[in-house]
Design a protein around this motif. Structure first.
Motif, short mmCIF file in Angstrom:
data_model
loop_
_atom_site.label_atom_id
_atom_site.label_comp_id
_atom_site.label_asym_id
_atom_site.label_seq_id
_atom_site.Cartn_x
_atom_site.Cartn_y
_atom_site.Cartn_z
N ALA A 199 16.29 -51.04 -17.89
CA ALA A 199 17.67 -50.90 -17.43
C ALA A 199 18.32 -49.66 -18.04
N ALA A 200 18.08 -49.44 -19.33
CA ALA A 200 18.63 -48.26 -19.99
C ALA A 200 18.09 -46.99 -19.36
N ALA A 201 16.79 -46.99 -19.03
CA ALA A 201 16.19 -45.80 -18.42
C ALA A 201 16.82 -45.49 -17.07
N ARG A 202 17.12 -46.54 -16.29
CA ARG A 202 17.73 -46.31 -14.98
C ARG A 202 19.16 -45.75 -15.13
N SER A 203 19.90 -46.26 -16.08
CA SER A 203 21.26 -45.74 -16.28
C SER A 203 21.24 -44.31 -16.81
N VAL A 204 20.28 -43.99 -17.70
CA VAL A 204 20.14 -42.60 -18.15
C VAL A 204 19.81 -41.69 -16.97
N LEU A 205 18.91 -42.15 -16.10
CA LEU A 205 18.59 -41.36 -14.90
C LEU A 205 19.83 -41.14 -14.04
N ALA A 206 20.66 -42.17 -13.89
CA ALA A 206 21.89 -42.03 -13.11
C ALA A 206 22.81 -40.99 -13.73
N HIS A 207 22.93 -41.00 -15.06
CA HIS A 207 23.73 -39.97 -15.73
C HIS A 207 23.14 -38.58 -15.49
N LEU A 208 21.82 -38.47 -15.59
CA LEU A 208 21.18 -37.16 -15.41
C LEU A 208 21.38 -36.64 -13.99
N TYR A 209 21.26 -37.49 -13.00
CA TYR A 209 21.50 -37.05 -11.63
C TYR A 209 22.94 -36.55 -11.46
N ASP A 210 23.89 -37.27 -12.07
CA ASP A 210 25.29 -36.84 -11.98
C ASP A 210 25.48 -35.49 -12.68
N LEU A 211 24.90 -35.34 -13.87
CA LEU A 211 25.01 -34.06 -14.60
C LEU A 211 24.32 -32.94 -13.85
N GLN A 212 23.20 -33.25 -13.20
CA GLN A 212 22.50 -32.25 -12.39
C GLN A 212 23.35 -31.79 -11.22
N THR A 213 23.99 -32.72 -10.55
CA THR A 213 24.88 -32.39 -9.42
C THR A 213 26.01 -31.48 -9.88
N ARG A 214 26.45 -31.67 -11.11
CA ARG A 214 27.54 -30.86 -11.66
C ARG A 214 27.05 -29.55 -12.29
N GLY A 215 25.73 -29.31 -12.20
CA GLY A 215 25.17 -28.05 -12.67
C GLY A 215 25.01 -27.95 -14.17
N LEU A 216 24.98 -29.09 -14.86
CA LEU A 216 24.93 -29.07 -16.32
C LEU A 216 23.51 -29.25 -16.88
N VAL A 217 22.64 -29.93 -16.13
CA VAL A 217 21.26 -30.11 -16.58
C VAL A 217 20.33 -29.87 -15.40
N ARG A 218 19.04 -29.71 -15.73
CA ARG A 218 18.03 -29.59 -14.67
C ARG A 218 16.74 -30.25 -15.14
N GLU A 219 15.92 -30.60 -14.17
CA GLU A 219 14.64 -31.25 -14.46
C GLU A 219 13.51 -30.25 -14.28
N GLN A 220 12.56 -30.28 -15.21
CA GLN A 220 11.40 -29.42 -15.10
C GLN A 220 10.20 -30.12 -15.73
N GLU A 221 9.18 -30.33 -14.93
CA GLU A 221 7.92 -30.92 -15.39
C GLU A 221 8.16 -32.24 -16.14
N ALA A 222 8.90 -33.13 -15.47
CA ALA A 222 9.18 -34.50 -15.97
C ALA A 222 10.05 -34.53 -17.22
N SER A 223 10.60 -33.40 -17.63
CA SER A 223 11.56 -33.36 -18.73
C SER A 223 12.88 -32.83 -18.22
N TRP A 224 13.93 -33.16 -18.95
CA TRP A 224 15.27 -32.70 -18.61
C TRP A 224 15.74 -31.72 -19.68
N GLN A 225 16.51 -30.73 -19.25
CA GLN A 225 17.00 -29.72 -20.17
C GLN A 225 18.38 -29.24 -19.71
N ILE A 226 19.08 -28.62 -20.62
CA ILE A 226 20.36 -28.00 -20.27
C ILE A 226 20.13 -26.91 -19.25
N ALA A 227 20.97 -26.87 -18.21
CA ALA A 227 20.84 -25.85 -17.19
C ALA A 227 21.15 -24.48 -17.79
N ALA A 228 20.38 -23.49 -17.37
CA ALA A 228 20.58 -22.13 -17.90
C ALA A 228 21.91 -21.58 -17.40
#
Length: 285
Positions: free
Chosen positions: A256-285
Motif C-alpha cells: 500500500a505504501a509503495a502504491r501511494s509513493v507511486l501516486a506521489h511520484l506521478y503527480d510530481l512528474q506531471t508537475r515537472g519536479l521528478v523523472r523516472e529513468q531505468e526503474a529509479s526516480w530522480q529530481i528532474a534536471a
C-alpha cells in the motif's frame, strides 16, 4: 473484535444506523461499514461484501421497510458486491458511482475492483436521491478511485465519506485509477464545506472533520516533501523510497505504501519536479 461487533446495528443519529460487515483486514480495519438512512423508507449506503451474515443483518435492520435506493460510493469489492443480492431482496435501484473496468497490472494494495458492479443510475456532482425526511446529495471526490463519490445528508449536516476520508487511516491512492492530484483537490473541496460529522466506510465517526481533513492535506504534503528530499540525495527506486520513508511499517502494508509513493511520484512528474529513468526516480534536471 469484541469492541467492534459485526452485524449489530448502531444508531448514530435518528436518521442513520450503521452495521459493520465481518471483513476486517489490514486494509479494511474492523471491516466495511454499511449505513442505513431514513425511518419509514430507506437508503442503504455501501452494502459491502456479498456475505450472508452481513446481508441477514441488513435485512433485520430494514425489517420490511421499502428501500428507495442502494447507494454506492465506489466500486471496490469491500463496498459494492452486496448491491446485487440486496437488490434481489428489496427491488431497489442501485445508484451512485459510475461503473469502471480497469486492467491494472500493478500490485493491488487495497480491495480489488468489483467487475460485476452495474448501477441503474449513475450520480454526478449535485445529483441526489431522497425519501421521507432525508436527501442524499452526491459530491464528486475522486482520488482513491476515479469514480468515488461522497454523499451529504443536508437534513443533519452529515457526510458519508466512503474511503475518501476514513476514521482510522489515510486512504490508499493506487495508480492508475487512483490519482494523487485528484485526491488532494477533493480534500480541498471538503475543506470548503461545513459538514458537522463524517460517517466513513471504515473507522469511527469523525466529529471534527475539518481538523482531520486539514491534517490529511498536511500529511500528504509532508510525504511529498520527504520524497523530494530523498531524491535530492540520490536517484532511488520505489522500494528504497518506501524503506526510507516508512521505517518499521507492518510488512503487510508495504504494498500500500509503495502504491501511494507511486501516486506521489506521478503527480510530481506531471508537475515537472521528478523523472523516472531505468526503474529509479530522480529530481528532474
Amino acid at each position: 473484535m469484541a469492541e467492534h461487533p459485526t452485524g449489530i446495528p448502531i444508531q448514530l443519529e435518528p436518521l442513520v444506523v450503521r452495521v459493520l460487515a465481518p471483513n476486517a483486514s489490514p486494509y479494511t480495519y474492523t471491516g466495511t461499514q454499511t449505513h442505513i438512512v431514513g425511518t419509514t423508507d430507506l437508503a442503504v449506503i455501501d452494502p459491502g461484501p456479498d456475505d450472508p451474515a452481513h446481508l441477514a443483518a441488513l435485512a433485520r435492520v430494514i425489517a420490511g421497510r421499502p428501500v428507495t435506493a442502494i447507494v454506492v460510493t465506489h466500486h471496490h469489492r469491500d463496498h459494492s458486491p452486496a448491491t446485487r443480492p440486496l437488490q434481489t431482496a428489496t427491488g431497489a435501484p442501485i445508484v451512485g458511482a459510475a461503473p469502471f473496468a480497469l486492467d491494472d497490472a500493478g500490485a493491488r494494495a487495497d480491495a480489488s475492483f468489483d467487475p460485476d458492479y452495474v448501477p441503474d443510475r449513475v450520480l454526478a456532482e449535485g445529483d441526489s436521491v431522497s425519501g421521507d425526511g432525508w436527501t442524499l446529495q452526491a459530491i464528486a471526490t475522486p482520488g482513491h478511485t476515479s469514480n468515488h463519490l461522497a454523499f451529504a445528508l443536508p437534513e443533519t449536516k452529515a457526510l458519508f465519506s466512503g474511503d475518501h476520508v476514513m476514521g482510522w487511516s489515510t486512504t490508499i491512492v493506487s495508480p492508475p485509477d487512483g490519482d494523487m492530484a485528484a485526491y488532494m483537490a477533493s480534500l480541498d473541496k471538503l475543506m470548503g464545506r461545513d459538514d458537522r460529522v463524517y460517517y466513513p466506510g471504515h473507522g469511527e465517526a469523525i466529529e471534527q472533520p475539518q481538523r482531520l481533513v486539514r491534517g490529511m492535506l498536511g500529511h500528504r504534503k509532508q510525504r511529498e516533501g520527504q520524497i523530494l528530499r530523498l531524491l535530492r540525495e540520490d536517484a532511488m527506486p520505489i522500494p528504497i523510497l518506501v524503506s526510507r520513508m516508512y521505517v518499521g511499517l507492518d510488512a503487510r502494508l508495504v504494498p500500500a505504501a509503495a502504491r501511494s509513493v507511486l501516486a506521489h511520484l506521478y503527480d510530481l512528474q506531471t508537475r515537472g519536479l521528478v523523472r523516472e529513468q531505468e526503474a529509479s526516480w530522480q529530481i528532474a534536471a
